[in-house]
Write a protein that holds these residues in place. Structure first.
Motif, PDB file in Angstrom:
ATOM      1  N   PRO A  14       0.784  -1.226   0.000  1.00 10.03           N
ATOM      2  CA  PRO A  14       0.000   0.000   0.000  1.00 10.03           C
ATOM      3  C   PRO A  14       0.825   1.291   0.000  1.00 10.03           C
ATOM      4  N   ARG A  79      -6.533   3.379   4.535  1.00  6.77           N
ATOM      5  CA  ARG A  79      -6.669   2.022   4.014  1.00  6.77           C
ATOM      6  C   ARG A  79      -7.656   1.215   4.856  1.00  6.77           C
ATOM      7  N   TRP A 108      -6.600  -7.704   7.383  1.00  6.13           N
ATOM      8  CA  TRP A 108      -5.648  -6.600   7.253  1.00  6.13           C
ATOM      9  C   TRP A 108      -4.790  -6.474   8.521  1.00  6.13           C
TER      10      TRP A 108
END
Lengths: 208, 208
Positions: A14, A79, A108
């Motif tokens: 990311p 995110r 995540w």
DNA sequence: GCTGAAGGTGAGCGCTCGCTTAGAGTGCCA
DNA sequence: TGGCACTCTAAGCGAGCGCTCACCTTCAGC
């Protein structure tokens, strides 16, 4: 084609939005160091050497060490919020969307544990302005989860006495994964995500 | 008469075992400072001045700053384990004992939040030997909760697919209270304890 | 009144911290 | 080829860190 690069493991990296390359290398090094030792125990020399640079190079790309933490925290919260929004506003019943929100949020926290640790536990090292900005994002995170639970209560799928308290507990459960999850442990992020989604559906009294 | 002193609020002050008085004042000051800013961001000068003493006075009672953290962590873990043991080995069904374990454990994390924060989040600041000692206590904490859940499964009261995973989730939920609980917030420790006990019973599939 | 142990202080050592500065290397474009 | 913008390094500054040391006070026992 995705705008995000993918690693060998198929996981999205990311940090592609951070440029130039040297700034990204420094930021990735900082995430690792902050996650391992905590913000205050990490030195700027440590960050720079992990990125293969001299201590002074850090200050070409970032004004202070705190700005590094701020950038990491901001991107990480964006995110995390994105993951929850996608799940919460997707298709399907509240039950399905809550399960998807919890399992993807947990995946995540487990799969990108270093980032999640910094995001969830180093908030207090930020100055007042940066902290206020991040806290606003966290209220949005809370609102997404609460929204799905409220919908499930309204539709009769869920049986919840205290919506806000249960929302807090659900987030609490997910966030704490970043504290204990061990990459070398017996569980994969997918497995923990599935287990936690099941546990959360039980918490809100959803039919199996 | 109890061997522990009680504050005006009726809460047990658990530091009576620390003597002499100056050593206890330093330790209480360190708990507050570590909880507020974290171990690494706290200076020995800050601890000493909170206790109304000079920086050098700390080293009469403790060899290092880390020894202070070790003492706090050890006493805190002993207390946490004691709370769980009392509830887990008490009378009543597994359902009643799990509810009592969770509500009392959560009450401790909320009511003595400063201590709990240090105990749960500053573990990695300890050296290898001290950390190993504390990790042994944490395994005992895990074993107490797992024991009650296993008994509930054996008696047919609980419906649990993954006993170890659920144990982890229950502890996770309780521990994270120390991260978010706010003394000035809308909930009392008792209320959070009752809510979380209810949520955990749902997680293990206990009849209401 | 003297002594030794216990508990305290003021000053400061050696070190490492976050960060700065002067200047070198490199590539792009006139 | 020359000059400029950008990126990076070697060296190091001022500050604050954990911790120590020489010395002072208090007090019980004789």
């Amino acid at each position: 084609m995705s705008t995000a690069q993918e690693t060998a493991g198929g996981e999205i990296e990311p940090w592609e939005e951070v440029t130039p390359d040297a700034a990204r290398r420094l930021l990735v090094a900082a995430v690792e160091a902050f996650a391992e030792r905590g913000y205050h125990a990490t030195t700027t020399r440590d960050i720079a050497s992990r990125a293969g640079m001299s201590p002074a190079a850090l200050y070409i790309h970032y004004k202070t060490k705190e700005e590094l933490l701020h950038r990491i925290s901001r991107i990480g919260h964006d995110r995390a919020l994105d993951i929850l929004r996608t799940a919460a506003s997707g298709e399907g019943s509240p039950t399905q969307r809550l399960a998807e929100a919890v399992s993807s949020f947990v995946r995540w926290h487990a799969g990108r544990r270093t980032t999640a640790r910094v995001v969830q536990y180093e908030l207090e090292a930020l100055g007042p302005d940066a902290r206020a900005e991040i806290l606003a994002l966290r209220r949005q995170v809370d609102a997404e989860v609460r929204g799905v639970i409220e919908e499930g209560v309204a539709s009769g799928e869920f049986d919840v006495l205290d919506v806000q308290g249960t929302t807090l507990a659900v987030l609490s459960l997910c966030i704490d994964v970043a504290r204990w999850f061990n990459v070398d442990g017996p569980r994969t992020p997918d497995e923990v995500g599935a287990l936690y989604a099941d546990l959360v559906l039980r918490m809100v009294g959803a039919a199996k």
